[in-house]
Design a protein around this motif. Structure first.
Motif, mmCIF file in Angstrom:
data_model
loop_
_atom_site.group_PDB
_atom_site.id
_atom_site.type_symbol
_atom_site.label_atom_id
_atom_site.label_comp_id
_atom_site.label_asym_id
_atom_site.label_seq_id
_atom_site.Cartn_x
_atom_site.Cartn_y
_atom_site.Cartn_z
ATOM 1 N N HIS A 109 0.850 -1.203 0.000
ATOM 2 C CA HIS A 109 0.000 0.000 0.000
ATOM 3 C C HIS A 109 0.877 1.240 0.000
ATOM 4 O O HIS A 109 1.832 1.322 0.776
ATOM 5 N N HIS A 111 0.879 4.629 1.315
ATOM 6 C CA HIS A 111 0.132 5.378 2.328
ATOM 7 C C HIS A 111 0.118 6.866 1.964
ATOM 8 O O HIS A 111 1.165 7.492 1.855
ATOM 9 N N TRP A 169 4.564 7.144 2.203
ATOM 10 C CA TRP A 169 5.392 5.973 2.490
ATOM 11 C C TRP A 169 4.658 4.730 2.039
ATOM 12 O O TRP A 169 3.432 4.732 1.964
ATOM 13 N N HIS A 173 0.546 -4.456 3.744
ATOM 14 C CA HIS A 173 -0.847 -4.290 4.191
ATOM 15 C C HIS A 173 -1.602 -5.611 4.122
ATOM 16 O O HIS A 173 -2.802 -5.642 3.901
ATOM 17 N N HIS A 433 -6.784 6.228 9.894
ATOM 18 C CA HIS A 433 -6.281 6.528 8.541
ATOM 19 C C HIS A 433 -7.335 6.169 7.502
ATOM 20 O O HIS A 433 -7.916 5.096 7.560
ATOM 21 N N HIS A 484 -9.040 2.580 8.642
ATOM 22 C CA HIS A 484 -8.705 1.685 9.750
ATOM 23 C C HIS A 484 -7.886 2.401 10.800
ATOM 24 O O HIS A 484 -7.366 3.491 10.577
ATOM 25 N N HIS A 486 -4.443 2.717 12.676
ATOM 26 C CA HIS A 486 -3.059 2.443 12.260
ATOM 27 C C HIS A 486 -2.200 1.952 13.417
ATOM 28 O O HIS A 486 -0.981 1.866 13.296
#
Ligand code: C2O
Ligand code: CU
Length: 502
Positions: A109, A111, A169, A173, A433, A484, A486
């Motif tokens: 992922h 981010h 970044w 995941h 997040h 979700h 983090h």
């Protein structure tokens, strides 16, 4: 048995700084500030054409020296931790070909990326090991499950990057196993630049340093300690109940090195701070404080430049948040050792790294009073308000609105291009997040946003028993995305939900 000390496991609104349990290292640890700060190498594209820059990475195990004299097996992008940094430009597409050379499935992922759903690293879009998927429980159990997909050995991720300059970044995941896979090293920087940010007279080149801060614990032989119930990460997910609050290490790594030092001139530096820890929050400060001026002039947040700088003597940073700050080392006499401390940490976790101010140098950089212009979203812009409660469930599960994550259930269906207010409430610390969208913070506990809430965000640091509102426009792409907690142990224990942009 692992020795444990509880850092915080109460649900009171009190001052405890992280939700998690400390895992103590058994290895011999170095004296702080004896290891030089590494800077992750910048990855070169394998080719470029009119449409995109093309990158290749292989996720693989490697033995590296993190603690002096000991070897640690990591799982890293190209076998390094942090992974290589990708330097990207706003509006210029990049394509990353990820090969999975690990014995477990992975998902990558980006981010903070505004990414189409098929490249966003949805937790159940698994890339199976190139070496074969025999013995991997998820591949068998979900083979015929429409909410899961499996690719063999590799995947090409496409990032259009229609977004402003920011410190992004990338990290693993994988459904139910993100905590242990990131802990083993699957994380790296992707810095997006644009003309607006480049044109500012902020410190550049060697005076711009990305700092990935995370905590780890080490076994006697130098290997990472993490309390997985199944250390192969192939069959069973999770950690024992006493770690479900979160795993905290007692060694602070910056760019993969324990309590490192770096030499700086007596000039300004731009530090791109990232908290890549599973569960630890930090309150970063300088010791000694500068003779004049603030310790930190914040110029950017998760999603790039602020409108104007915000001064801080200390910065509270939750997991996955980024703070882009300028530190002026000319406020210190040459020869000063300036320690970056963690006022939330105890013992070994109370120090992060050290700057040695070694030389005089010219400095043409400044921090302008005006940095960027962008729209402030207003309450009246929102068409819809939703509420999400982040709470512990009855047993070993964390929930959103009373439900554990189900990849097949859509929890919100925002319409493409519309603006919504999301009200978020908590029991413990939960850094929340959202994928795809960038938001602004409207309120905390019915009052104005806090000192660390300025600018565009993709992660909000929520404390125990908080009640905050964020506002976001759901633009970019239609499709299924997650939001979700983090805290990676909470995320792995189901504190995640879906929104489907329609
Ligand atoms: Cu940094 Cu969904 O994660
Ligand atoms: Cu959480």
């Amino acid at each position: 048995m692992l020795s444990v000390a509880s850092a915080c496991s109460s649900s009171s609104g009190g001052g405890a700084s992280s939700t998690g349990t400390v895992l103590r290292s058994k290895a011999k640890l170095p004296a702080p500030f004896t290891v030089p700060l590494p800077i992750p190498p910048v990855l070169k594209p394998v080719r470029s054409d009119a449409a995109a820059d093309y990158y290749e990475m292989t996720q693989m195990p490697a033995k590296v020296q993190i603690l002096p004299g000991l070897q640690t097996e990591i799982w890293g992008y190209n076998g390094i931790f942090p992974g290589p940094t990708i330097e990207a430009r706003s509006g210029r597409q990049i394509v990353v070909h990820q090969r999975n050379g690990l014995p477990v499935p992975t998902v990558t992922h980006l981010h903070g990326g505004v990414t189409p759903p098929d490249s966003d690293g949805y937790p159940t879009d698994l890339v199976l090991p190139a070496g074969g998927a025999t013995g991997i429980a998820q591949a068998q159990q979900h083979a015929n499950d429409a909410a899961w997909s499996f690719q063999s050995g590799e995947k090409v991720y496409t990032y259009p990057l229609q977004q402003r300059a920011a410190t992004l970044w990338y990290h693993d995941h994988r459904m139910d196993f993100t905590g242990p896979e990131v802990y083993r090293g699957l994380a790296g920087f992707q810095i997006v630049r644009d003309d607006e940010d480049d044109s500012l007279p902020l410190p550049k080149g060697e005076r711009e340093i990305p700092l990935m801060i995370c905590d780890r614990a080490f076994a006697q032989d130098g290997s990472f300690l993490y309390p997985s119930v199944d250390s192969t990460l192939r069959e069973q997910a999770g950690v024992p109940n006493n770690y479900m609050q979160g795993v905290l290490g007692d060694v602070i790594l910056v760019n993969g090195a324990p309590w490192p030092f770096v030499e700086v001139t007596n000039t300004r530096y731009r530090l791109r701070l990232l908290n890549a820890s599973n569960a630890r929050r930090y309150k970063l400060a300088l010791n000694p404080q500068p003779r004049k001026g603030p310790s930190f002039r914040q110029v950017g947040s998760d999603q790039g430049l602020l409108m104007k700088p915000v001064d801080h003597q200390a910065i509270e940073i939750a997991q996955a948040e980024r703070f882009d700050v300028v530190v002026d080392f000319s406020a210190y006499p040459v020869g000063t050792n300036v320690t970056l401390t963690n006022q939330f940490g105890e013992g070994s976790a109370s120090q992060v790294m050290r700057f040695h101010v070694v030389g005089q140098a010219r400095d043409e950089s400044t921090v302008p009073a005006h940095l960027s212009s962008f729209q402030t979203l207003r309450r009246s812009d929102a068409a819809v308000t939703r509420q999400f409660n982040f709470n512990q469930g009855n047993r070993d599960v964390w929930m959103i609105n009373g439900k554990p994550f189900d990849p097949g259930r859509m929890d919100a269906r925002p319409r493409l291009g519309t603006t919504e207010i999301w009200r978020l409430t908590t029991d413990q610390h939960h850094p929340v997040h959202l994928h795809l969208v960038h938001f602004q913070i409207l309120s905390r506990d019915g009052r104005s946003p806090g000192a660390y809430d300025a600018g565009w965000k993709d992660t909000i640091d929520l404390g125990p028993s908080q009640d905050a509102e964020i506002i976001a426009t759901f633009s970019g792409y239609r499709g299924r995305f997650v939001f979700h907690c983090h805290n990676l142990e909470h995320e792995d224990m189901a504190m995640m939900a879906n929104f489907d942009v329609v």
